[in-house]
Scaffold this motif. Structure first.
Motif, PDB file in Angstrom:
ATOM      1  N   VAL A   1       1.054  -1.145  -0.046  1.00 14.27           N
ATOM      2  CA  VAL A   1      -0.053   0.046  -0.018  1.00 14.27           C
ATOM      3  C   VAL A   1       0.828   1.121   0.051  1.00 14.27           C
ATOM      4  CG1 VAL A   1      -1.852  -1.007   1.057  1.00 14.27           C
ATOM      5  CG2 VAL A   1      -0.221  -0.101   2.585  1.00 14.27           C
ATOM      6  N   PHE A   2       2.176   1.038  -0.031  1.00 20.78           N
ATOM      7  CA  PHE A   2       2.944   2.236  -0.268  1.00 20.78           C
ATOM      8  C   PHE A   2       2.952   2.966  -1.353  1.00 20.78           C
ATOM      9  CE2 PHE A   2       6.925   4.535  -1.028  1.00 20.78           C
ATOM     10  CZ  PHE A   2       7.328   5.106   0.065  1.00 20.78           C
ATOM     11  N   ASP A   3       2.582   4.253  -1.306  1.00 22.23           N
ATOM     12  CA  ASP A   3       2.499   5.411  -2.371  1.00 22.23           C
ATOM     13  C   ASP A   3       3.488   6.469  -2.265  1.00 22.23           C
ATOM     14  OD1 ASP A   3       1.359   6.307  -4.504  1.00 22.23           O
ATOM     15  OD2 ASP A   3      -0.037   7.634  -3.500  1.00 22.23           O
ATOM     16  N   ILE A   4       4.029   6.681  -3.381  1.00 19.25           N
ATOM     17  CA  ILE A   4       4.885   8.020  -3.585  1.00 19.25           C
ATOM     18  C   ILE A   4       4.039   9.482  -3.772  1.00 19.25           C
ATOM     19  CG2 ILE A   4       6.893   9.042  -4.611  1.00 19.25           C
ATOM     20  CD1 ILE A   4       7.303   6.244  -5.934  1.00 19.25           C
ATOM     21  N   LYS A   5       4.439  10.395  -2.515  1.00 21.83           N
ATOM     22  CA  LYS A   5       3.733  11.480  -2.548  1.00 21.83           C
ATOM     23  C   LYS A   5       4.528  12.756  -2.427  1.00 21.83           C
ATOM     24  CE  LYS A   5       1.192   9.766   0.865  1.00 21.83           C
ATOM     25  NZ  LYS A   5       1.654   8.333   0.717  1.00 21.83           N
TER      26      LYS A   5
ATOM     27  N   PRO B   1      -5.927  11.409   0.595  1.00 18.92           N
ATOM     28  CA  PRO B   1      -7.070  10.791   0.550  1.00 18.92           C
ATOM     29  C   PRO B   1      -7.379   9.550  -0.191  1.00 18.92           C
ATOM     30  CG  PRO B   1      -7.310  13.308   0.619  1.00 18.92           C
ATOM     31  CD  PRO B   1      -5.946  12.927   0.534  1.00 18.92           C
ATOM     32  N   VAL B   2      -6.809   9.835  -1.317  1.00 18.74           N
ATOM     33  CA  VAL B   2      -6.807   8.678  -2.210  1.00 18.74           C
ATOM     34  C   VAL B   2      -6.105   7.520  -1.561  1.00 18.74           C
ATOM     35  CG1 VAL B   2      -6.410   7.749  -4.389  1.00 18.74           C
ATOM     36  CG2 VAL B   2      -6.804  10.096  -4.406  1.00 18.74           C
ATOM     37  N   ASN B   3      -4.971   7.732  -0.930  1.00 20.94           N
ATOM     38  CA  ASN B   3      -4.350   6.319  -0.434  1.00 20.94           C
ATOM     39  C   ASN B   3      -5.039   5.863   0.652  1.00 20.94           C
ATOM     40  OD1 ASN B   3      -2.032   4.786  -1.326  1.00 20.94           O
ATOM     41  ND2 ASN B   3      -0.678   5.495   0.782  1.00 20.94           N
ATOM     42  N   VAL B   4      -5.679   6.924   1.547  1.00 18.93           N
ATOM     43  CA  VAL B   4      -6.461   6.392   2.713  1.00 18.93           C
ATOM     44  C   VAL B   4      -7.637   5.597   2.203  1.00 18.93           C
ATOM     45  CG1 VAL B   4      -7.850   7.110   4.506  1.00 18.93           C
ATOM     46  CG2 VAL B   4      -5.717   8.107   4.192  1.00 18.93           C
ATOM     47  N   THR B   5      -8.209   5.891   1.113  1.00 19.14           N
ATOM     48  CA  THR B   5      -9.235   5.104   0.640  1.00 19.14           C
ATOM     49  C   THR B   5      -8.798   3.769   0.307  1.00 19.14           C
ATOM     50  OG1 THR B   5     -10.309   7.359  -0.387  1.00 19.14           O
ATOM     51  CG2 THR B   5     -11.164   5.036  -1.213  1.00 19.14           C
ATOM     52  N   VAL B   6      -7.608   3.575  -0.615  1.00 13.87           N
ATOM     53  CA  VAL B   6      -7.043   2.367  -0.904  1.00 13.87           C
ATOM     54  C   VAL B   6      -6.977   1.308   0.334  1.00 13.87           C
ATOM     55  CG1 VAL B   6      -5.379   1.075  -2.059  1.00 13.87           C
ATOM     56  CG2 VAL B   6      -6.418   3.204  -3.039  1.00 13.87           C
ATOM     57  N   ILE B   7      -6.306   1.988   1.699  1.00 17.12           N
ATOM     58  CA  ILE B   7      -5.878   1.176   2.571  1.00 17.12           C
ATOM     59  C   ILE B   7      -7.234   0.861   3.114  1.00 17.12           C
ATOM     60  CG2 ILE B   7      -4.857   1.231   4.871  1.00 17.12           C
ATOM     61  CD1 ILE B   7      -2.763   3.288   3.810  1.00 17.12           C
TER      62      ILE B   7
ATOM     63  N   LEU C   1     -17.852   2.930   2.590  1.00 20.30           N
ATOM     64  CA  LEU C   1     -16.820   2.993   3.317  1.00 20.30           C
ATOM     65  C   LEU C   1     -15.464   3.949   2.431  1.00 20.30           C
ATOM     66  CD1 LEU C   1     -14.412   2.443   5.288  1.00 20.30           C
ATOM     67  CD2 LEU C   1     -13.853   0.341   4.218  1.00 20.30           C
ATOM     68  N   ALA C   2     -15.623   3.627   1.152  1.00 21.81           N
ATOM     69  CA  ALA C   2     -14.579   4.253   0.301  1.00 21.81           C
ATOM     70  C   ALA C   2     -14.958   5.750   0.166  1.00 21.81           C
ATOM     71  CB  ALA C   2     -14.871   3.610  -1.151  1.00 21.81           C
ATOM     72  N   VAL C   3     -16.333   6.071   0.032  1.00 22.77           N
ATOM     73  CA  VAL C   3     -16.856   7.260   0.142  1.00 22.77           C
ATOM     74  C   VAL C   3     -16.394   8.058   1.292  1.00 22.77           C
ATOM     75  CG1 VAL C   3     -18.818   8.880  -0.097  1.00 22.77           C
ATOM     76  CG2 VAL C   3     -18.808   7.025  -1.523  1.00 22.77           C
ATOM     77  N   GLY C   4     -16.705   7.526   2.317  1.00 25.62           N
ATOM     78  CA  GLY C   4     -16.320   8.263   3.672  1.00 25.62           C
ATOM     79  C   GLY C   4     -14.685   8.593   3.711  1.00 25.62           C
ATOM     80  N   ALA C   5     -13.895   7.538   3.442  1.00 30.39           N
ATOM     81  CA  ALA C   5     -12.532   7.448   3.351  1.00 30.39           C
ATOM     82  C   ALA C   5     -11.943   8.619   2.609  1.00 30.39           C
ATOM     83  CB  ALA C   5     -11.679   6.335   3.149  1.00 30.39           C
ATOM     84  N   PHE C   6     -12.561   8.747   1.257  1.00 30.80           N
ATOM     85  CA  PHE C   6     -11.963   9.731   0.226  1.00 30.80           C
ATOM     86  C   PHE C   6     -12.396  11.313   0.687  1.00 30.80           C
ATOM     87  CE2 PHE C   6     -12.008  11.762  -4.095  1.00 30.80           C
ATOM     88  CZ  PHE C   6     -11.284  11.045  -4.752  1.00 30.80           C
ATOM     89  N   PHE C   7     -13.457  11.359   1.333  1.00 30.03           N
ATOM     90  CA  PHE C   7     -13.827  12.824   1.815  1.00 30.03           C
ATOM     91  C   PHE C   7     -13.302  12.867   3.232  1.00 30.03           C
ATOM     92  CE2 PHE C   7     -16.923  11.867  -1.664  1.00 30.03           C
ATOM     93  CZ  PHE C   7     -15.998  12.797  -2.561  1.00 30.03           C
ATOM     94  N   HIS C   8     -12.477  12.154   3.976  1.00 30.45           N
ATOM     95  CA  HIS C   8     -12.396  12.189   5.415  1.00 30.45           C
ATOM     96  C   HIS C   8     -11.812  13.518   5.997  1.00 30.45           C
ATOM     97  CE1 HIS C   8      -8.449  10.816   4.521  1.00 30.45           C
ATOM     98  NE2 HIS C   8      -7.806  11.281   5.713  1.00 30.45           N
TER      99      HIS C   8
ATOM    100  N   ILE D   1     -12.014   2.061  10.917  1.00 30.93           N
ATOM    101  CA  ILE D   1     -10.943   1.530   9.748  1.00 30.93           C
ATOM    102  C   ILE D   1     -10.194   2.915   8.994  1.00 30.93           C
ATOM    103  CG2 ILE D   1     -10.871   0.975   7.278  1.00 30.93           C
ATOM    104  CD1 ILE D   1     -13.699  -0.914   7.952  1.00 30.93           C
ATOM    105  N   VAL D   2     -11.006   4.000   8.813  1.00 30.28           N
ATOM    106  CA  VAL D   2     -10.337   5.110   8.500  1.00 30.28           C
ATOM    107  C   VAL D   2      -9.216   5.605   9.238  1.00 30.28           C
ATOM    108  CG1 VAL D   2     -10.606   7.355   7.406  1.00 30.28           C
ATOM    109  CG2 VAL D   2     -12.247   5.517   6.747  1.00 30.28           C
ATOM    110  N   ALA D   3      -9.742   5.586  10.635  1.00 34.90           N
ATOM    111  CA  ALA D   3      -8.433   6.032  11.668  1.00 34.90           C
ATOM    112  C   ALA D   3      -7.266   5.246  11.446  1.00 34.90           C
ATOM    113  CB  ALA D   3      -9.113   5.674  12.985  1.00 34.90           C
ATOM    114  N   ILE D   4      -7.407   4.083  11.142  1.00 29.77           N
ATOM    115  CA  ILE D   4      -5.890   3.281  10.992  1.00 29.77           C
ATOM    116  C   ILE D   4      -5.390   3.484   9.569  1.00 29.77           C
ATOM    117  CG2 ILE D   4      -5.110   0.893  10.497  1.00 29.77           C
ATOM    118  CD1 ILE D   4      -7.337  -0.121  12.268  1.00 29.77           C
ATOM    119  N   ALA D   5      -5.911   3.602   8.653  1.00 26.25           N
ATOM    120  CA  ALA D   5      -5.348   3.922   7.060  1.00 26.25           C
ATOM    121  C   ALA D   5      -4.981   5.536   7.128  1.00 26.25           C
ATOM    122  CB  ALA D   5      -6.756   3.876   6.265  1.00 26.25           C
ATOM    123  N   ASP D   6      -5.762   6.446   7.815  1.00 29.76           N
ATOM    124  CA  ASP D   6      -5.179   7.565   7.939  1.00 29.76           C
ATOM    125  C   ASP D   6      -3.915   7.904   8.831  1.00 29.76           C
ATOM    126  OD1 ASP D   6      -5.439  10.600   7.696  1.00 29.76           O
ATOM    127  OD2 ASP D   6      -6.011  10.649   9.935  1.00 29.76           O
TER     128      ASP D   6
END
Length: 346
Positions: free
Chosen positions: A121-125, A135-141, A159-166, A244-249
């Motif tokens: 899940v590593f992304d280069i930013k 937010p895109v990477n948080v959505t993926v995770i 879940l994806a909608v909430g993560a994308f706009f978290h 879930i989003v807490a962990i990803a974020d």
């Protein structure tokens, strides 16, 4: 291919994957041979890592969870939405919201249909693009964790909608505070904390999203032990989307370079998530995350304590910190004949 720090780029290597600029144009094109001039030109963009091909990694094939093109399209759609919101052009930001929802559909479908046992899940930013890429990477995770929990397709979409706009509430926080180098004052920190409630209210007032998705926006800074904000909810009183989003974020934030601090490598960020089990994070969700996410991406270059340098070639489910790796350097010398080890066991 392998992932190297920008400072380790060498002439003769080849760019292994397209890398996009803040404006969505290709900054580093796949197949380009790296020269000294090329390195100098790229240095102005503060790129932390690049995927390259060299003699040590030509046989390595990285299973990308989401393609660079899909990530870039989602990032650019979110950027256009955020800029429209800041301009207060309602007609324009409703148009860009629709494009964002189409990107969310694509991300969700790709994760659901993906036949990968272990995820990188590593992304280069780039620092300048962080606010849109994160937010895109948080959505993926988040989707990966949701898939591990066997959520339904409908739940995955919510879940994806909430993560994308978290973090949409960050649009209402002054940029100089969001990007401040150094320690925030108590007043500045309290202002940043309002982004959860402000984002929740704005999204509910302006956009017709799934009702449960709003909870990820509101609750992604709540803690499992009740020490978070904005309402200090604890345990399962926090929605599954918020937990879930807490962990990803946090994972993505820790592994991302910011102006005020350097990034942790994925393994360091991974360990901090595990250490937060039962306090910051739901233990059940952390275990699902740890079971299926690789802290050492395939192709990641590891520098061991004994000075050896190796490239991750394989990961094992249930053994996140013991990947197979190809040693390419020892005693400060590049090896003509690399050999394999198991990290942490050899």
């Amino acid at each position: 291919m392998r992932l190297v720090e920008f400072s380790d780029l060498k002439t003769g290597m080849q760019i292994a994957d397209d890398f996009y600029s803040i404006n969505g144009t290709i900054l580093a094109k796949k197949g380009t041979e790296i020269t000294e001039r090329y390195i100098q030109n790229l240095s102005q963009y503060e790129i932390p890592y690049l995927y390259v091909l060299d003699d040590y990694s030509n046989d390595l094939e990285i299973q990308c969870t989401i393609t660079s093109k899909t990530r870039n399209e989602a990032t650019q759609n979110l950027k256009k939405l955020y800029l429209a919101i800041q301009s207060k052009n309602k007609g324009l930001y409703h148009k860009h919201m629709q494009a964002c929802l189409e990107s969310i559909d694509k991300l969700t479908e790709d994760i659901i249909s993906e036949k990968i046992d272990l995820y990188d899940v590593f992304d280069i930013k780039m620092i300048e693009n962080y606010i849109y890429q994160q937010p895109v990477n948080v959505t993926v995770i988040s989707l990966i964790i949701g898939k591990c929990l066997e959520l339904s397709s409908l739940e995955m979409y919510r879940l994806a909608v909430g993560a994308f706009f978290h973090d949409i509430g960050n649009m209402f926080i002054p940029k100089e505070i969001l990007e401040k180098e150094g320690t925030l004052t108590d007043e500045e920190y309290e202002l940043i904390k309002t982004h959860t409630v402000e984002g929740y209210r704005f999204a509910k007032d302006e956009f017709n999203l799934p009702m449960r998705s709003y909870l990820a926006i509101l609750q992604h800074h709540e803690r499992y032990d009740g020490g978070g904000y904005p309402t200090k909810k604890a345990g399962e009183d926090i929605s599954i989307y918020g937990r879930i989003v807490a962990i990803a974020d946090v994972f993505d934030a820790l592994s991302s370079r910011r102006r005020q601090r350097d990034a942790l490598n994925p393994a360091q960020a991974f360990k901090m998530i595990i250490e937060g089990m039962g306090t910051a994070f739901d233990p059940k969700l952390v275990r699902a995350f740890a079971e299926r996410v690789s802290p050492y991406p395939i192709g990641f270059t590891i520098k061991l304590e004994d000075g050896r340098e190796c490239i991750v070639t394989k990961n094992y489910r249930g053994k996140p910190f013991n990947p197979e790796a190809r040693v390419i350097k020892e005693d400060n010398k590049r090896l003509e004949t690399p050999y394999l080890i198991t990290v942490g066991v050899d």
